[in-house]
Scaffold this motif. Structure first.
Motif, PDB file in Angstrom:
ATOM      1  N   VAL A 107      13.595  36.528   4.460  1.00  0.00           N
ATOM      2  CA  VAL A 107      12.957  35.521   5.320  1.00  0.00           C
ATOM      3  C   VAL A 107      11.671  36.088   5.918  1.00  0.00           C
ATOM      4  N   SER A 108      10.770  35.189   6.261  1.00  0.00           N
ATOM      5  CA  SER A 108       9.472  35.591   6.817  1.00  0.00           C
ATOM      6  C   SER A 108       9.471  35.424   8.324  1.00  0.00           C
ATOM      7  N   MET A 109       9.002  36.444   9.032  1.00  0.00           N
ATOM      8  CA  MET A 109       8.942  36.408  10.489  1.00  0.00           C
ATOM      9  C   MET A 109       7.475  36.329  10.944  1.00  0.00           C
ATOM     10  N   CYS A 110       7.257  36.545  12.223  1.00  0.00           N
ATOM     11  CA  CYS A 110       5.917  36.643  12.839  1.00  0.00           C
ATOM     12  C   CYS A 110       5.237  35.312  13.151  1.00  0.00           C
ATOM     13  N   ASN A 111       5.784  34.181  12.669  1.00  0.00           N
ATOM     14  CA  ASN A 111       5.119  32.885  12.903  1.00  0.00           C
ATOM     15  C   ASN A 111       3.685  32.894  12.376  1.00  0.00           C
ATOM     16  N   MET A 112       3.479  33.554  11.246  1.00  0.00           N
ATOM     17  CA  MET A 112       2.160  33.617  10.612  1.00  0.00           C
ATOM     18  C   MET A 112       2.188  32.848   9.298  1.00  0.00           C
ATOM     19  N   PHE A 113       1.061  32.200   8.974  1.00  0.00           N
ATOM     20  CA  PHE A 113       1.022  31.406   7.742  1.00  0.00           C
ATOM     21  C   PHE A 113      -0.412  31.016   7.410  1.00  0.00           C
ATOM     22  N   VAL A 114      -0.607  30.541   6.157  1.00  0.00           N
ATOM     23  CA  VAL A 114      -1.791  29.776   5.763  1.00  0.00           C
ATOM     24  C   VAL A 114      -1.264  28.647   4.891  1.00  0.00           C
ATOM     25  N   MET A 115      -1.612  27.407   5.225  1.00  0.00           N
ATOM     26  CA  MET A 115      -1.107  26.253   4.485  1.00  0.00           C
ATOM     27  C   MET A 115      -2.002  25.042   4.736  1.00  0.00           C
ATOM     28  N   PRO A 116      -1.861  23.978   3.946  1.00  0.00           N
ATOM     29  CA  PRO A 116      -2.615  22.760   4.222  1.00  0.00           C
ATOM     30  C   PRO A 116      -2.283  22.230   5.614  1.00  0.00           C
ATOM     31  N   LYS A 117      -3.275  21.699   6.307  1.00  0.00           N
ATOM     32  CA  LYS A 117      -3.064  21.205   7.671  1.00  0.00           C
ATOM     33  C   LYS A 117      -2.001  20.117   7.704  1.00  0.00           C
ATOM     34  N   VAL A 118      -1.954  19.281   6.674  1.00  0.00           N
ATOM     35  CA  VAL A 118      -0.970  18.200   6.663  1.00  0.00           C
ATOM     36  C   VAL A 118       0.453  18.762   6.650  1.00  0.00           C
ATOM     37  N   MET A 119       0.655  19.890   5.965  1.00  0.00           N
ATOM     38  CA  MET A 119       1.969  20.525   5.959  1.00  0.00           C
ATOM     39  C   MET A 119       2.262  21.154   7.317  1.00  0.00           C
ATOM     40  N   ALA A 120       1.261  21.787   7.916  1.00  0.00           N
ATOM     41  CA  ALA A 120       1.435  22.375   9.244  1.00  0.00           C
ATOM     42  C   ALA A 120       1.779  21.292  10.267  1.00  0.00           C
ATOM     43  N   ASP A 121       1.147  20.134  10.135  1.00  0.00           N
ATOM     44  CA  ASP A 121       1.443  19.015  11.039  1.00  0.00           C
ATOM     45  C   ASP A 121       2.890  18.566  10.892  1.00  0.00           C
ATOM     46  N   GLU A 122       3.356  18.486   9.649  1.00  0.00           N
ATOM     47  CA  GLU A 122       4.740  18.076   9.390  1.00  0.00           C
ATOM     48  C   GLU A 122       5.721  19.081   9.979  1.00  0.00           C
ATOM     49  N   TYR A 123       5.385  20.362   9.855  1.00  0.00           N
ATOM     50  CA  TYR A 123       6.247  21.397  10.428  1.00  0.00           C
ATOM     51  C   TYR A 123       6.291  21.292  11.945  1.00  0.00           C
ATOM     52  N   CYS A 124       5.130  21.140  12.571  1.00  0.00           N
ATOM     53  CA  CYS A 124       5.071  21.050  14.033  1.00  0.00           C
ATOM     54  C   CYS A 124       5.808  19.820  14.547  1.00  0.00           C
ATOM     55  N   ALA A 125       5.712  18.705  13.828  1.00  0.00           N
ATOM     56  CA  ALA A 125       6.393  17.475  14.239  1.00  0.00           C
ATOM     57  C   ALA A 125       7.912  17.640  14.174  1.00  0.00           C
ATOM     58  N   TRP A 126       8.364  18.593  13.389  1.00  0.00           N
ATOM     59  CA  TRP A 126       9.801  18.912  13.309  1.00  0.00           C
ATOM     60  C   TRP A 126      10.182  19.985  14.331  1.00  0.00           C
ATOM     61  N   LEU A 127       9.373  21.043  14.435  1.00  0.00           N
ATOM     62  CA  LEU A 127       9.699  22.203  15.263  1.00  0.00           C
ATOM     63  C   LEU A 127       9.711  21.912  16.760  1.00  0.00           C
ATOM     64  N   PHE A 128       8.630  21.332  17.268  1.00  0.00           N
ATOM     65  CA  PHE A 128       8.489  21.235  18.720  1.00  0.00           C
ATOM     66  C   PHE A 128       9.517  20.310  19.383  1.00  0.00           C
ATOM     67  N   PRO A 129       9.888  19.187  18.791  1.00  0.00           N
ATOM     68  CA  PRO A 129      10.964  18.404  19.413  1.00  0.00           C
ATOM     69  C   PRO A 129      12.267  19.193  19.533  1.00  0.00           C
ATOM     70  N   VAL A 130      12.554  20.048  18.549  1.00  0.00           N
ATOM     71  CA  VAL A 130      13.758  20.881  18.611  1.00  0.00           C
ATOM     72  C   VAL A 130      13.647  21.880  19.755  1.00  0.00           C
ATOM     73  N   LEU A 131      12.527  22.588  19.838  1.00  0.00           N
ATOM     74  CA  LEU A 131      12.353  23.600  20.889  1.00  0.00           C
ATOM     75  C   LEU A 131      12.335  22.979  22.285  1.00  0.00           C
ATOM     76  N   PHE A 132      11.676  21.845  22.438  1.00  0.00           N
ATOM     77  CA  PHE A 132      11.606  21.202  23.758  1.00  0.00           C
ATOM     78  C   PHE A 132      12.995  20.786  24.235  1.00  0.00           C
ATOM     79  N   GLU A 133      13.834  20.345  23.313  1.00  0.00           N
ATOM     80  CA  GLU A 133      15.193  19.953  23.681  1.00  0.00           C
ATOM     81  C   GLU A 133      16.035  21.177  24.029  1.00  0.00           C
ATOM     82  N   VAL A 134      15.899  22.238  23.242  1.00  0.00           N
ATOM     83  CA  VAL A 134      16.646  23.468  23.521  1.00  0.00           C
ATOM     84  C   VAL A 134      16.210  24.052  24.860  1.00  0.00           C
ATOM     85  N   GLU A 135      14.927  23.924  25.177  1.00  0.00           N
ATOM     86  CA  GLU A 135      14.403  24.442  26.443  1.00  0.00           C
ATOM     87  C   GLU A 135      15.121  23.810  27.644  1.00  0.00           C
TER      88      GLU A 135
END
Length: 285
Positions: free
Chosen positions: A186-214
């Motif tokens: 698995v890859s750590m560090c929260n580092m990447f290079v990818m198309p912005k549209v893919m990064a947007d899709e990831y963020c739209a999934w990630l942040f709702p999860v983290l905000f709820e866990v918070e």
């Protein structure tokens, strides 16, 4: 039969064709912004990178942009680490390709002979092969879950699973698979290079999860390091999202601009084999 795409990422099916198309339509004219997250002044970094300041002292440093402009979660930086920069990129960047590196960590070429930071030209060649760029995995035999249990609060990770089960139930099986994987896959560090549209899709999934866990966990009594919990969780959750999306990956070496990856490889070699020799001698006593 299981096939392997990239180092350590195993899927039953071929990678998602939509992801490949997003990458193969890249050209030299494609607009790319490679962000370097920093909380302090840095004088040496690749010239084709864009510095983004984070943390409470960010305006004391000279950078191109700051994570507290416009819509942001800059105040969460002590607990979210580089994710406050990722959130800002999600909400404000309009480039076609985006990358995220750290002030002391950059993506390097794999070659030991020509060991240097990846340039935009290098990155374009990799992306056109249908792969996104991630940090090379850790060299540890521990499973993802076991490593987290040893290093952090396992209850936080289980809160993530419960939240994913509620918000994105189709990802639960991916979460369970990734937790059983070895750290070397698995890859750590929260580092990447990818198309912005893919990064947007990831963020739209990630942040709702983290905000709820918070909302569910109390970190008030933890030390400063353990309060960085949401950065730690995101390192694992990124791999869950990647597993579900069946993304092809190029794992790049990670190195400090002052400290070449080949030196790190030598250090790790002696560190690993030193432990094994020591264990062998202890067994023979």
């Amino acid at each position: 039969m299981m096939k392997c795409y990239g180092f350590g990422l195993h899927y039953k099916n071929k990678p998602d064709e939509d992801n490949i198309m997003k990458l193969q339509n890249i050209s030299k004219e494609t607009e790319m912004t490679l962000y370097v997250v920093t909380h302090k002044e840095i004088t040496e970094y690749p010239t084709d990178r864009t510095l983004i300041g984070v943390g409470e002292n960010q305006h004391a440093i000279h950078v191109s942009c700051y994570d507290d402009n416009g819509e942001n979660i800059s105040n969460k930086n002590p607990h979210y680490c580089e994710l406050t920069a990722l959130y800002w990129i999600w909400k404000h960047d309009t480039s076609q390709i985006v990358g995220l590196e750290h002030y002391r960590r950059f993506f390097y070429k794999k070659s030991c002979i020509n060991c240097r930071v990846l340039t935009k030209e290098d990155i374009l060649r990799i992306l056109k092969k249908g792969k996104i760029i991630l940090a090379r995995p850790e060299r540890s035999r521990a499973t993802v879950e076991r490593f987290y249990r040893k290093s952090h609060y396992i209850s936080d990770l289980m809160a993530c699973r419960a939240t994913i089960e509620k918000q994105f139930p189709q990802y639960v099986s991916d979460f369970d698979v990734v937790m059983k994987k070895r750290m070397w896959s698995v890859s750590m560090c929260n580092m990447f290079v990818m198309p912005k549209v893919m990064a947007d899709e990831y963020c739209a999934w990630l942040f709702p999860v983290l905000f709820e866990v918070e909302k569910q966990i109390d970190i008030g009594d933890r030390d400063v390091y353990q309060q960085r919990v949401f950065g730690f969780l995101a390192e694992r959750l990124f791999n869950v999202w990647l597993h579900h999306r069946r993304v092809k990956v190029y794992h790049a070496r990670i190195g400090d601009i002052h400290y070449r990856p080949i030196q790190e490889d030598v250090r790790r070699f002696f560190q690993v084999w030193g432990r094994r020799v020591k264990k062998l001698f202890c067994l023979n006593k």
